[in-house]
Design a protein around this motif. Structure first.
Motif, PDB file in Angstrom:
ATOM      1  N   ARG A  75     -14.969  -7.644 -24.254  1.00 37.18           N
ATOM      2  CA  ARG A  75     -13.650  -7.030 -24.215  1.00 37.18           C
ATOM      3  C   ARG A  75     -12.591  -8.068 -24.594  1.00 37.18           C
ATOM      4  N   PRO A  76     -11.583  -7.660 -25.336  1.00 36.08           N
ATOM      5  CA  PRO A  76     -10.535  -8.615 -25.705  1.00 36.08           C
ATOM      6  C   PRO A  76      -9.692  -9.008 -24.488  1.00 36.08           C
ATOM      7  N   HIS A  77      -9.531 -10.297 -24.292  1.00 38.82           N
ATOM      8  CA  HIS A  77      -8.676 -10.812 -23.230  1.00 38.82           C
ATOM      9  C   HIS A  77      -8.334 -12.265 -23.552  1.00 38.82           C
ATOM     10  N   PRO A  78      -7.279 -12.809 -22.969  1.00 41.97           N
ATOM     11  CA  PRO A  78      -6.951 -14.221 -23.212  1.00 41.97           C
ATOM     12  C   PRO A  78      -8.122 -15.123 -22.819  1.00 41.97           C
ATOM     13  N   PRO A  79      -8.324 -16.241 -23.539  1.00 44.61           N
ATOM     14  CA  PRO A  79      -9.433 -17.144 -23.214  1.00 44.61           C
ATOM     15  C   PRO A  79      -9.359 -17.616 -21.762  1.00 44.61           C
ATOM     16  N   VAL A  80     -10.465 -17.480 -21.048  1.00 46.45           N
ATOM     17  CA  VAL A  80     -10.534 -17.836 -19.633  1.00 46.45           C
ATOM     18  C   VAL A  80     -11.652 -18.850 -19.444  1.00 46.45           C
ATOM     19  N   SER A  88     -11.858 -22.327  -9.699  1.00 44.43           N
ATOM     20  CA  SER A  88     -10.746 -21.433 -10.024  1.00 44.43           C
ATOM     21  C   SER A  88     -10.853 -21.014 -11.480  1.00 44.43           C
ATOM     22  N   TRP A  89     -10.165 -19.930 -11.821  1.00 46.47           N
ATOM     23  CA  TRP A  89     -10.118 -19.428 -13.182  1.00 46.47           C
ATOM     24  C   TRP A  89      -8.823 -19.891 -13.830  1.00 46.47           C
ATOM     25  N   ASN A  90      -8.924 -20.420 -15.044  1.00 43.52           N
ATOM     26  CA  ASN A  90      -7.763 -20.946 -15.743  1.00 43.52           C
ATOM     27  C   ASN A  90      -7.721 -20.406 -17.169  1.00 43.52           C
ATOM     28  N   LEU A  91      -6.524 -20.201 -17.672  1.00 36.89           N
ATOM     29  CA  LEU A  91      -6.353 -19.838 -19.067  1.00 36.89           C
ATOM     30  C   LEU A  91      -6.493 -21.086 -19.929  1.00 36.89           C
ATOM     31  N   CYS A  92      -7.038 -20.935 -21.118  1.00 35.18           N
ATOM     32  CA  CYS A  92      -7.136 -22.037 -22.061  1.00 35.18           C
ATOM     33  C   CYS A  92      -6.859 -21.499 -23.460  1.00 35.18           C
ATOM     34  N   PRO A 365     -17.005 -16.399  -7.950  1.00 37.69           N
ATOM     35  CA  PRO A 365     -16.007 -15.402  -7.538  1.00 37.69           C
ATOM     36  C   PRO A 365     -15.562 -14.569  -8.726  1.00 37.69           C
ATOM     37  N   ASN A 366     -15.105 -13.355  -8.457  1.00 32.14           N
ATOM     38  CA  ASN A 366     -14.653 -12.471  -9.520  1.00 32.14           C
ATOM     39  C   ASN A 366     -13.408 -13.020 -10.198  1.00 32.14           C
ATOM     40  N   CYS A 367     -13.313 -12.735 -11.486  1.00 32.73           N
ATOM     41  CA  CYS A 367     -12.117 -13.062 -12.256  1.00 32.73           C
ATOM     42  C   CYS A 367     -11.359 -11.762 -12.495  1.00 32.73           C
ATOM     43  N   VAL A 368     -10.180 -11.642 -11.908  1.00 30.47           N
ATOM     44  CA  VAL A 368      -9.397 -10.410 -11.976  1.00 30.47           C
ATOM     45  C   VAL A 368      -8.292 -10.584 -13.007  1.00 30.47           C
ATOM     46  N   ASN A 369      -8.195  -9.626 -13.943  1.00 26.92           N
ATOM     47  CA  ASN A 369      -7.170  -9.715 -14.978  1.00 26.92           C
ATOM     48  C   ASN A 369      -5.832  -9.187 -14.470  1.00 26.92           C
ATOM     49  N   GLY A 372      -5.632  -5.894 -12.612  1.00 24.94           N
ATOM     50  CA  GLY A 372      -6.386  -5.753 -11.378  1.00 24.94           C
ATOM     51  C   GLY A 372      -7.843  -5.428 -11.573  1.00 24.94           C
ATOM     52  N   GLU A 373      -8.329  -5.443 -12.829  1.00 22.48           N
ATOM     53  CA  GLU A 373      -9.728  -5.162 -13.113  1.00 22.48           C
ATOM     54  C   GLU A 373     -10.536  -6.453 -13.131  1.00 22.48           C
ATOM     55  N   VAL A 374     -11.787  -6.334 -12.731  1.00 25.99           N
ATOM     56  CA  VAL A 374     -12.688  -7.481 -12.722  1.00 25.99           C
ATOM     57  C   VAL A 374     -13.280  -7.680 -14.117  1.00 25.99           C
ATOM     58  N   ASN A 375     -13.162  -8.880 -14.655  1.00 28.19           N
ATOM     59  CA  ASN A 375     -13.725  -9.182 -15.964  1.00 28.19           C
ATOM     60  C   ASN A 375     -15.230  -9.407 -15.849  1.00 28.19           C
ATOM     61  N   ASP A 376     -15.999  -8.795 -16.726  1.00 29.60           N
ATOM     62  CA  ASP A 376     -17.437  -9.025 -16.833  1.00 29.60           C
ATOM     63  C   ASP A 376     -17.695  -9.945 -18.015  1.00 29.60           C
ATOM     64  N   PHE A 377     -18.424 -11.030 -17.762  1.00 29.66           N
ATOM     65  CA  PHE A 377     -18.660 -12.016 -18.804  1.00 29.66           C
ATOM     66  C   PHE A 377     -20.116 -11.982 -19.255  1.00 29.66           C
ATOM     67  N   LEU A 378     -20.307 -12.142 -20.567  1.00 31.58           N
ATOM     68  CA  LEU A 378     -21.646 -12.107 -21.152  1.00 31.58           C
ATOM     69  C   LEU A 378     -22.254 -13.485 -21.297  1.00 31.58           C
ATOM     70  N   ALA A 379     -21.423 -14.511 -21.478  1.00 31.05           N
ATOM     71  CA  ALA A 379     -21.936 -15.841 -21.777  1.00 31.05           C
ATOM     72  C   ALA A 379     -20.835 -16.861 -21.522  1.00 31.05           C
TER      73      ALA A 379
END
Length: 391
Positions: A75-80, A88-92, A365-369, A372-379
């Motif tokens: 799914r398209p989203h800012p690089p995480v 923690s989850w950070n934008l990059c 831990p979940n990464c919430v966009n 408020g949705e949880v991002n699912d990561f493939l790799a």
């Protein structure tokens, strides 16, 4: 005679603002990158330190940093990225219009799906560099894998079909490609030496999977972003050996110095359906296999040593059982002692971290966009967050 006792004058507390510039830069350089980016908004002086050459030199003297894992999704989203040190989850930052295919140190290699153009970037600073167009092999053979390793970094492309394999190598110190070089079938029965502990360099061992092997069930599809994924470990012999999965499900070892290749034995019988990936942890290469046995699923980590596969770690059964019957696919990445496993299917998704040395497993831990949705990561791809690394 009466003595009067005077009060001692208290000195005002001293803070970071009272430090000399070079001392302040050394302190800021020791902060985790995410903390520094947050705190540099405190004042103009701290913000300007990020552009100072002496600050970048101070960052370069920090021996190591906890890895970040650049997460990939369909799914398209800012690089995480997941910060393994601060959990923690950070934008990059990322190269626009391209997907990651390899990483080394603080750099990530991106490839444009439409054109095949390669770009090296620092996900922390956004600095990037387009690589020259690689030389073409005869007949435009299929690209199996891309490896990135060393300092100055090298990029290797492995192409062709068994038994006709070839490679081309980009040397960043020369800003040029070498090859293509044909690989011949090895006449030796001995397999490559086990990798040693140490850092990456020109004498590295490269391991990778093509991600197109039919060892996976036909109704399963791997992440396109991991199609050319690779890992790198050092070699005692002073050369590089590349490993990938053939279409028949065997692991092929390519000795890049001797320009030969050989096939390794299977981990599981050919009639088994399983998902597999290769990772590098602490200078050693491992195969991670998710398979189903009877009424449960098993995720195990294997090391190839003494001409055979040896299990070194396994996910707790209570954790792996949730993938039974889900036809899940795994994509893995390693860094230091850490091994990240991204499990994806239509019914079950999750990212797990393992300390290979202690066999301790945990779910991230979940990464919430922002919605408020949880991002699912493939790799994921691992890199060491370094603001001082140039491309």
């Amino acid at each position: 005679m009466e003595l009067s006792v005077g009060r001692k004058r208290k000195c005002p507390p001293r803070g970071l603002g009272d430090l000399h510039d070079d001392v302040l830069e050394r302190v800021l350089a020791r902060l985790p990158p995410a903390s520094f980016f947050r705190l540099r908004a405190v004042c103009r002086r701290w913000s300007s330190a990020a552009e100072s050459p002496t600050f970048l030199d101070a960052c370069g003297r920090v021996p190591s940093r906890d890895p970040w894992f650049l997460m990939l999704s369909d799914r398209p989203h800012p690089p995480v990225a997941f910060d393994a040190g601060e959990r923690s989850w950070n934008l990059c930052r990322a190269a626009p219009g391209a997907v990651p295919v390899a990483s080394s140190g603080g750099l990530v290699l991106y490839r444009a799906s439409a054109t095949g153009a390669l770009v090296v970037a620092n996900p922390l600073t956004g600095a990037s560099r387009a690589l020259p167009v690689p030389p073409q092999c005869d007949g435009a053979p299929q690209l199996h894998a891309i490896a990135m390793y060393g300092s100055p970094y090298l990029v290797a492309l492995f192409m062709g079909e068994l038994p006709h394999l070839s490679m081309v190598v980009f040397d960043s110190s020369k800003d040029s490609w070498e090859g293509p070089v044909a690989l011949a079938r090895s006449a030796e029965t001995s397999l490559p030496d086990a990798p040693s502990q140490g850092g990456a360099g020109a004498d590295d061992t490269v391991y990778f999977l093509s991600k197109s092997g039919d060892v996976v069930a036909t109704n399963m599809q791997r992440s396109a972003s991991k199609q050319y994924s690779s890992v790198v470990t050092p070699s005692e012999r002073g050369d590089a050996v590349a490993y990938f999965l053939s279409h028949s499900g065997t692991v092929v070892a390519c000795d890049t110095a001797r320009r030969t290749f050989a096939e390794l034995p299977r981990i599981l019988p050919v009639y088994f359906e399983y998902s597999i990936d290769v990772v590098s942890c602490n200078g050693a290469a491992y195969a991670v296999v998710l398979a189903e046995y009877l009424d449960t699923a098993s995720l195990r980590v294997w090391e190839f040593a003494d001409c055979t596969w040896r299990q070194v770690s396994a996910m707790p059964p209570a954790m792996s059982h949730g993938f039974h019957g889900k036809k899940a696919d795994i994509n893995c990445v390693g860094h230091g002692d850490r091994l990240m496993v991204c499990v994806s299917s239509g019914e079950a998704n999750g990212c797990f971290m393992c300390d290979v040395s202690s066999n301790q497993w945990e779910q991230l831990p979940n990464c919430v966009n922002g919605d408020g949705e949880v991002n699912d990561f493939l790799a994921a791809f691992s890199f060491e967050p370094r603001v001082e690394i140039s491309v």
